[in-house]
Design an enzyme around this catalytic site. Sequence first.
Site, PDB file in Angstrom:
ATOM      1  N   ASP A   1       0.856  -1.194   0.000  1.00 49.39           N
ATOM      2  CA  ASP A   1       0.000   0.000   0.000  1.00 49.39           C
ATOM      3  C   ASP A   1       0.890   1.242   0.000  1.00 49.39           C
ATOM      4  O   ASP A   1       2.123   1.146  -0.109  1.00 49.39           O
ATOM      5  CB  ASP A   1      -1.008  -0.026   1.159  1.00 49.39           C
ATOM      6  CG  ASP A   1      -0.380   0.229   2.528  1.00 49.39           C
ATOM      7  OD1 ASP A   1       0.868   0.383   2.616  1.00 49.39           O
ATOM      8  OD2 ASP A   1      -1.140   0.275   3.522  1.00 49.39           O
TER       9      ASP A   1
ATOM     10  N   CYS B   1       2.895  -3.413   4.029  1.00 47.93           N
ATOM     11  CA  CYS B   1       2.057  -2.252   4.349  1.00 47.93           C
ATOM     12  C   CYS B   1       2.716  -1.573   5.541  1.00 47.93           C
ATOM     13  O   CYS B   1       3.900  -1.817   5.811  1.00 47.93           O
ATOM     14  CB  CYS B   1       0.599  -2.652   4.601  1.00 47.93           C
ATOM     15  SG  CYS B   1       0.314  -3.694   6.047  1.00 47.93           S
TER      16      CYS B   1
ATOM     17  N   THR C   1       2.306  -1.870   8.815  1.00 50.03           N
ATOM     18  CA  THR C   1       2.696  -2.832   9.854  1.00 50.03           C
ATOM     19  C   THR C   1       2.985  -4.229   9.316  1.00 50.03           C
ATOM     20  O   THR C   1       3.561  -5.054  10.031  1.00 50.03           O
ATOM     21  CB  THR C   1       1.558  -2.996  10.880  1.00 50.03           C
ATOM     22  OG1 THR C   1       0.403  -3.462  10.164  1.00 50.03           O
ATOM     23  CG2 THR C   1       1.233  -1.685  11.584  1.00 50.03           C
TER      24      THR C   1
ATOM     25  N   HIS D   1       8.895 -24.492   8.816  1.00 54.30           N
ATOM     26  CA  HIS D   1       7.828 -25.188   9.537  1.00 54.30           C
ATOM     27  C   HIS D   1       6.444 -24.946   8.950  1.00 54.30           C
ATOM     28  O   HIS D   1       5.584 -25.827   9.000  1.00 54.30           O
ATOM     29  CB  HIS D   1       7.810 -24.750  11.008  1.00 54.30           C
ATOM     30  CG  HIS D   1       8.975 -25.274  11.799  1.00 54.30           C
ATOM     31  ND1 HIS D   1       9.028 -25.226  13.179  1.00 54.30           N
ATOM     32  CD2 HIS D   1      10.135 -25.858  11.412  1.00 54.30           C
ATOM     33  CE1 HIS D   1      10.166 -25.755  13.610  1.00 54.30           C
ATOM     34  NE2 HIS D   1      10.866 -26.139  12.547  1.00 54.30           N
TER      35      HIS D   1
ATOM     36  N   ARG E   1       6.632   0.597   8.415  1.00 57.87           N
ATOM     37  CA  ARG E   1       6.706   1.574   9.507  1.00 57.87           C
ATOM     38  C   ARG E   1       7.262   0.940  10.784  1.00 57.87           C
ATOM     39  O   ARG E   1       7.344   1.600  11.830  1.00 57.87           O
ATOM     40  CB  ARG E   1       5.311   2.146   9.788  1.00 57.87           C
ATOM     41  CG  ARG E   1       4.794   3.028   8.656  1.00 57.87           C
ATOM     42  CD  ARG E   1       3.365   3.464   8.904  1.00 57.87           C
ATOM     43  NE  ARG E   1       2.915   4.398   7.873  1.00 57.87           N
ATOM     44  CZ  ARG E   1       1.640   4.695   7.621  1.00 57.87           C
ATOM     45  NH1 ARG E   1       0.678   4.117   8.325  1.00 57.87           N
ATOM     46  NH2 ARG E   1       1.326   5.557   6.670  1.00 57.87           N
TER      47      ARG E   1
ATOM     48  N   HIS F   1       5.708 -31.366   9.933  1.00 61.68           N
ATOM     49  CA  HIS F   1       5.254 -30.018   9.579  1.00 61.68           C
ATOM     50  C   HIS F   1       4.291 -30.060   8.391  1.00 61.68           C
ATOM     51  O   HIS F   1       3.362 -29.255   8.315  1.00 61.68           O
ATOM     52  CB  HIS F   1       6.452 -29.123   9.259  1.00 61.68           C
ATOM     53  CG  HIS F   1       7.423 -29.020  10.397  1.00 61.68           C
ATOM     54  ND1 HIS F   1       7.065 -28.485  11.617  1.00 61.68           N
ATOM     55  CD2 HIS F   1       8.704 -29.408  10.514  1.00 61.68           C
ATOM     56  CE1 HIS F   1       8.105 -28.545  12.439  1.00 61.68           C
ATOM     57  NE2 HIS F   1       9.113 -29.112  11.795  1.00 61.68           N
TER      58      HIS F   1
ATOM     59  N   ARG G   1       0.850 -30.753   9.650  1.00 63.27           N
ATOM     60  CA  ARG G   1       0.241 -29.583  10.315  1.00 63.27           C
ATOM     61  C   ARG G   1      -0.164 -28.519   9.303  1.00 63.27           C
ATOM     62  O   ARG G   1      -1.225 -27.891   9.427  1.00 63.27           O
ATOM     63  CB  ARG G   1       1.208 -29.014  11.352  1.00 63.27           C
ATOM     64  CG  ARG G   1       1.390 -29.971  12.519  1.00 63.27           C
ATOM     65  CD  ARG G   1       2.553 -29.605  13.402  1.00 63.27           C
ATOM     66  NE  ARG G   1       2.715 -30.615  14.459  1.00 63.27           N
ATOM     67  CZ  ARG G   1       3.845 -30.841  15.088  1.00 63.27           C
ATOM     68  NH1 ARG G   1       4.928 -30.116  14.806  1.00 63.27           N
ATOM     69  NH2 ARG G   1       3.920 -31.766  16.020  1.00 63.27           N
TER      70      ARG G   1
HETATM   71  C1  RB5 Z   1      -2.200   2.601   6.375  1.00 61.94           C
HETATM   72  O1  RB5 Z   1      -2.288   3.829   7.023  1.00 61.94           O
HETATM   73  C2  RB5 Z   1      -1.983   1.489   7.381  1.00 61.94           C
HETATM   74  O2  RB5 Z   1      -3.118   1.291   8.134  1.00 61.94           O
HETATM   75  C3  RB5 Z   1      -1.575   0.218   6.678  1.00 61.94           C
HETATM   76  O3  RB5 Z   1      -0.412   0.449   5.938  1.00 61.94           O
HETATM   77  C4  RB5 Z   1      -1.266  -0.971   7.541  1.00 61.94           C
HETATM   78  O4  RB5 Z   1      -0.397  -0.653   8.567  1.00 61.94           O
HETATM   79  C5  RB5 Z   1      -2.419  -1.756   7.992  1.00 61.94           C
HETATM   80  O5  RB5 Z   1      -2.304  -2.834   8.596  1.00 61.94           O
END
Ligand code: RB5
Length: 146
Positions: free
Chosen positions: A8, A65, A67, A98, A109, A133, A136
């Site tokens: 994203d 993205c 996170t 695994h 970020r 594995h 599973r």
């Molecule tokens: C975008 O602002 C942010 O929410 C996205 O990049 C991500 O971290 C979502 O999980």
Amino acid sequence: MKIAIGNDHAAFDMKVEIRDWLAGKGYEVLDVGTYDKASCDYPVYGKKLADKVASGEADVGIGICGTGIGISLACNKVHGIRAAVCSEACSARLAKQHNNANIICLGARIIGIETAKMIVEEWLNADFQGGRHAERVQMIMDLENK
Ligand code: RB5
């Protein structure tokens, strides 16, 4: 090996660096977008990425993205996908050994570019260990049909 990569807006810069770094190593990289920093919705790109892997058009995928969490959740809704969010290399290696993760997800970020490259490298170079594995992992995949 063909690697799909999707992201994203929050991860555009990291995507470009990882994509070009992998291409420089000789991998074929399929960039499903997004292609700029305009705000967009990570589920859209998670689906585009996961579809490439699930269809076999790409062997594996990388989702990025802010996170790594949102795009991994989206990828994991597509049948056949095992997407793992990793913030360090040990988990990335084990995600392949695994869990046979076919998509690795990163948080642009959360981690820096050198850590991101180490994660990708460790995951790409690891092999699924099979055996117990495999049973599973099959149990995970069977959940798709319940
Ligand atoms: C975008 O602002 C942010 O929410 C996205 O990049 C991500 O971290 C979502 O999980």
